[in-house]
Design a protein around this motif. Structure first.
Motif, PDB file in Angstrom:
ATOM      1  N   ALA A  47       0.803  -1.077  -0.180  1.00  0.00           N
ATOM      2  CA  ALA A  47      -0.002  -0.034  -0.001  1.00  0.00           C
ATOM      3  C   ALA A  47       0.875   1.283   0.004  1.00  0.00           C
ATOM      4  N   ASN A  48       2.093   1.055   0.654  1.00  0.00           N
ATOM      5  CA  ASN A  48       3.000   2.523   0.677  1.00  0.00           C
ATOM      6  C   ASN A  48       4.084   2.564  -0.048  1.00  0.00           C
ATOM      7  N   ARG A  49       4.218   1.408  -1.219  1.00  0.00           N
ATOM      8  CA  ARG A  49       5.127   1.332  -2.222  1.00  0.00           C
ATOM      9  C   ARG A  49       5.748   2.702  -2.332  1.00  0.00           C
ATOM     10  N   ALA A  50       4.925   3.485  -3.102  1.00  0.00           N
ATOM     11  CA  ALA A  50       5.646   4.771  -3.555  1.00  0.00           C
ATOM     12  C   ALA A  50       6.355   5.667  -2.622  1.00  0.00           C
ATOM     13  N   ALA A  51       5.663   5.692  -1.320  1.00  0.00           N
ATOM     14  CA  ALA A  51       6.369   6.579  -0.409  1.00  0.00           C
ATOM     15  C   ALA A  51       7.581   5.786   0.134  1.00  0.00           C
ATOM     16  N   ILE A  52       7.802   4.626   0.366  1.00  0.00           N
ATOM     17  CA  ILE A  52       8.871   3.794   0.739  1.00  0.00           C
ATOM     18  C   ILE A  52       9.849   3.882  -0.396  1.00  0.00           C
ATOM     19  N   VAL A  53       9.636   3.960  -1.490  1.00  0.00           N
ATOM     20  CA  VAL A  53      10.807   4.050  -2.489  1.00  0.00           C
ATOM     21  C   VAL A  53      11.194   5.330  -2.657  1.00  0.00           C
ATOM     22  N   ALA A  54      10.376   6.565  -2.680  1.00  0.00           N
ATOM     23  CA  ALA A  54      10.898   7.877  -2.487  1.00  0.00           C
ATOM     24  C   ALA A  54      12.000   8.067  -1.313  1.00  0.00           C
ATOM     25  N   ARG A  55      11.569   7.358  -0.109  1.00  0.00           N
ATOM     26  CA  ARG A  55      12.458   7.471   1.050  1.00  0.00           C
ATOM     27  C   ARG A  55      13.741   6.899   0.906  1.00  0.00           C
ATOM     28  N   ALA A  56      13.705   5.970   0.417  1.00  0.00           N
ATOM     29  CA  ALA A  56      14.764   4.676   0.158  1.00  0.00           C
ATOM     30  C   ALA A  56      15.920   5.596  -0.882  1.00  0.00           C
ATOM     31  N   ARG A  57      15.282   6.161  -1.862  1.00  0.00           N
ATOM     32  CA  ARG A  57      16.088   6.810  -2.908  1.00  0.00           C
ATOM     33  C   ARG A  57      16.993   7.964  -2.331  1.00  0.00           C
ATOM     34  N   ALA A  89      13.622   2.955   5.644  1.00  0.00           N
ATOM     35  CA  ALA A  89      12.682   3.694   5.164  1.00  0.00           C
ATOM     36  C   ALA A  89      11.315   2.971   5.493  1.00  0.00           C
ATOM     37  N   VAL A  90      11.299   1.787   5.609  1.00  0.00           N
ATOM     38  CA  VAL A  90      10.116   0.963   5.940  1.00  0.00           C
ATOM     39  C   VAL A  90       9.721   1.262   7.511  1.00  0.00           C
ATOM     40  N   THR A  91      10.958   1.143   8.455  1.00  0.00           N
ATOM     41  CA  THR A  91      10.908   1.370   9.975  1.00  0.00           C
ATOM     42  C   THR A  91      10.336   2.723  10.145  1.00  0.00           C
ATOM     43  N   GLU A  92      10.830   3.703   9.432  1.00  0.00           N
ATOM     44  CA  GLU A  92      10.414   5.111   9.635  1.00  0.00           C
ATOM     45  C   GLU A  92       9.141   5.637   9.391  1.00  0.00           C
ATOM     46  N   LEU A  93       8.689   4.919   8.133  1.00  0.00           N
ATOM     47  CA  LEU A  93       7.331   5.251   7.561  1.00  0.00           C
ATOM     48  C   LEU A  93       6.290   4.568   8.434  1.00  0.00           C
ATOM     49  N   ALA A  94       6.644   3.114   9.131  1.00  0.00           N
ATOM     50  CA  ALA A  94       5.697   2.651   9.913  1.00  0.00           C
ATOM     51  C   ALA A  94       5.543   2.915  11.078  1.00  0.00           C
ATOM     52  N   ASP A  95       6.647   3.969  11.667  1.00  0.00           N
ATOM     53  CA  ASP A  95       6.601   4.524  12.918  1.00  0.00           C
ATOM     54  C   ASP A  95       5.891   5.860  12.905  1.00  0.00           C
ATOM     55  N   GLU A  96       5.821   6.652  12.089  1.00  0.00           N
ATOM     56  CA  GLU A  96       5.320   7.841  11.715  1.00  0.00           C
ATOM     57  C   GLU A  96       3.634   7.515  11.505  1.00  0.00           C
ATOM     58  N   THR A  97       3.319   6.569  10.883  1.00  0.00           N
ATOM     59  CA  THR A  97       1.939   6.273  10.512  1.00  0.00           C
ATOM     60  C   THR A  97       1.268   5.457  11.484  1.00  0.00           C
ATOM     61  N   LYS A  98       2.200   4.803  12.539  1.00  0.00           N
ATOM     62  CA  LYS A  98       1.513   4.238  13.787  1.00  0.00           C
ATOM     63  C   LYS A  98       0.879   2.963  12.950  1.00  0.00           C
ATOM     64  N   ALA A  99       1.568   2.466  12.225  1.00  0.00           N
ATOM     65  CA  ALA A  99       0.944   1.104  11.476  1.00  0.00           C
ATOM     66  C   ALA A  99       0.988   0.019  12.402  1.00  0.00           C
ATOM     67  N   PRO A 100       0.054  -0.819  12.661  1.00  0.00           N
ATOM     68  CA  PRO A 100       0.017  -1.852  13.408  1.00  0.00           C
ATOM     69  C   PRO A 100       0.822  -3.165  13.035  1.00  0.00           C
TER      70      PRO A 100
END
Length: 351
Positions: free
Chosen positions: A8-18, A90-101
């Motif tokens: 679901a967050n592919r685009a955001a993760i790719v942008a952060r990793a880049r 990138a995955v860890t940061e985004l998961a923490d920011e979005t409070k993903a369960p």
């Protein structure tokens, strides 16, 4: 949940990793790595997570296949390791920011996928490198044996003809014997230089550039005469010394001269000269090959590269020259003289 989060967050993760990979100091990121590599890495991780629900063996097989594909696409092992790590952050940061369960168990599986992917990529890289080295060594040995057999066979046939008295010692058969023996010497000298470079065996000492050039001139003059070429040598002034392995530098200059003799047109002229500045010493070999086609100068020093119609030899001469000169802290380059020939330049630090 983690698999769905990645999808679901592919685009955001790719942008952060880049963004993370773009500021990497070494190895410098490539355009292809940023444009295609990061999305490919993420898709591979997502797929590996999907099959991880089946079995650990399936996950390992998937990681192996992904590692093989990355290396076949030209990514280095350093890029693979760094890019997977950037994706993890990138995955860890985004998961923490979005409070993903996402549970700790899922992150454990995620880290295991990363670990397997990196390990398999490194393993596959090592396997391919060893295979490449073995294949290159086998090819080189086969080429050397082929060249030695040809030169030795020609020398033996020429000697037998001379020994029988059916031909004179001043004729073309004697000339063939002379060329064959010189070819054998070239092959042995090049092979010895190549081995010494590979194992790092060097005997560095103070060498007079003038004396070295004068020694090389003796054999070079004989070869030029045998080929019907004119050779001019300007050894330079006394007192210009370099700190080098005498044999390796002599091999480099000799290989450049042999290349010049090989490609200079019939009855042409080759010049060997030296010059110096306060800090540098230069050796130049100018030939009359007719000039270089556009773009060829960049590929001249690659191993097994052979230009022109004459394909005799191993294609290692210029590569050995480059390695020999660089081992001495010097530089080697080629300058095109359109319609005339080219100049090979060895630039070394003076003592």
């Amino acid at each position: 949940m983690l698999h769905d989060f990645l999808s679901a967050n592919r685009a955001a993760i790719v942008a952060r990793a880049r963004e993370k990979v773009a500021v990497r100091p070494a190895p410098r990121p490539t355009e292809d790595e940023l444009a295609s590599g990061i999305p490919l890495f993420l898709d591979q991780l997502t797929e590996t997570l999907r099959v991880s629900h089946v079995s650990s063996a399936a996950m390992a097989d998937s990681a192996t296949a992904h590692g093989q594909r990355l290396l076949s696409l030209g990514f280095t092992v350093a890029q693979v390791v760094y890019d997977y790590g950037s994706l993890c952050l990138a995955v860890t940061e985004l998961a923490d920011e979005t409070k993903a369960p996402i549970t700790a168990a899922e992150f454990h599986v995620f880290n295991q996928c990363l670990d397997d992917a990196i390990a398999q990529a490194v393993t596959e890289y090592g396997r391919r490198r060893e295979q490449s080295i073995a294949d290159e060594g086998t090819e080189r040995l086969g080429n050397l044996a082929h060249e030695l057999r040809n030169a030795l066979g020609a020398a033996m046939l020429s000697f037998q003809s001379l020994q029988s008295g059916s031909v004179g010692v001043g004729g073309s058969t004697a000339g063939l014997l002379d060329r064959s023996l010189r070819r054998l010497l070239e092959l042995v000298d090049s092979s010895v230089a190549q081995v010494r470079l590979e194992v790092g065996v060097r005997a560095v000492r103070r060498v007079s550039l003038r004396e070295l050039i004068e020694e090389i001139e003796v054999g070079a003059s004989m070869e030029a005469s045998a080929r019907g070429l004119a050779l001019t040598v300007s050894p330079g002034e006394s007192g210009v010394d370099v700190n080098v392995d005498r044999q390796l530098l002599a091999a480099a200059v000799t290989n450049l001269l042999q290349n010049a003799f090989k490609f200079t047109r019939a009855h042409g002229h080759v010049e060997l000269r030296t010059s110096r500045t306060e800090a540098r010493a230069r050796i130049e070999i100018e030939d009359q090959c007719g000039g270089l086609p556009p773009g060829m100068a960049d590929s001249l020093f690659r191993p097994f590269e052979q230009q022109g119609r004459d394909r005799s030899g191993l294609g290692l001469g210029l590569s050995i020259s480059r390695k020999s000169v660089e081992a001495e802290g010097g530089e080697i380059s080629a300058r095109d003289l359109p319609g005339i020939g080219c100049v090979f330049i060895i630039d070394l630090p003076r003592l």
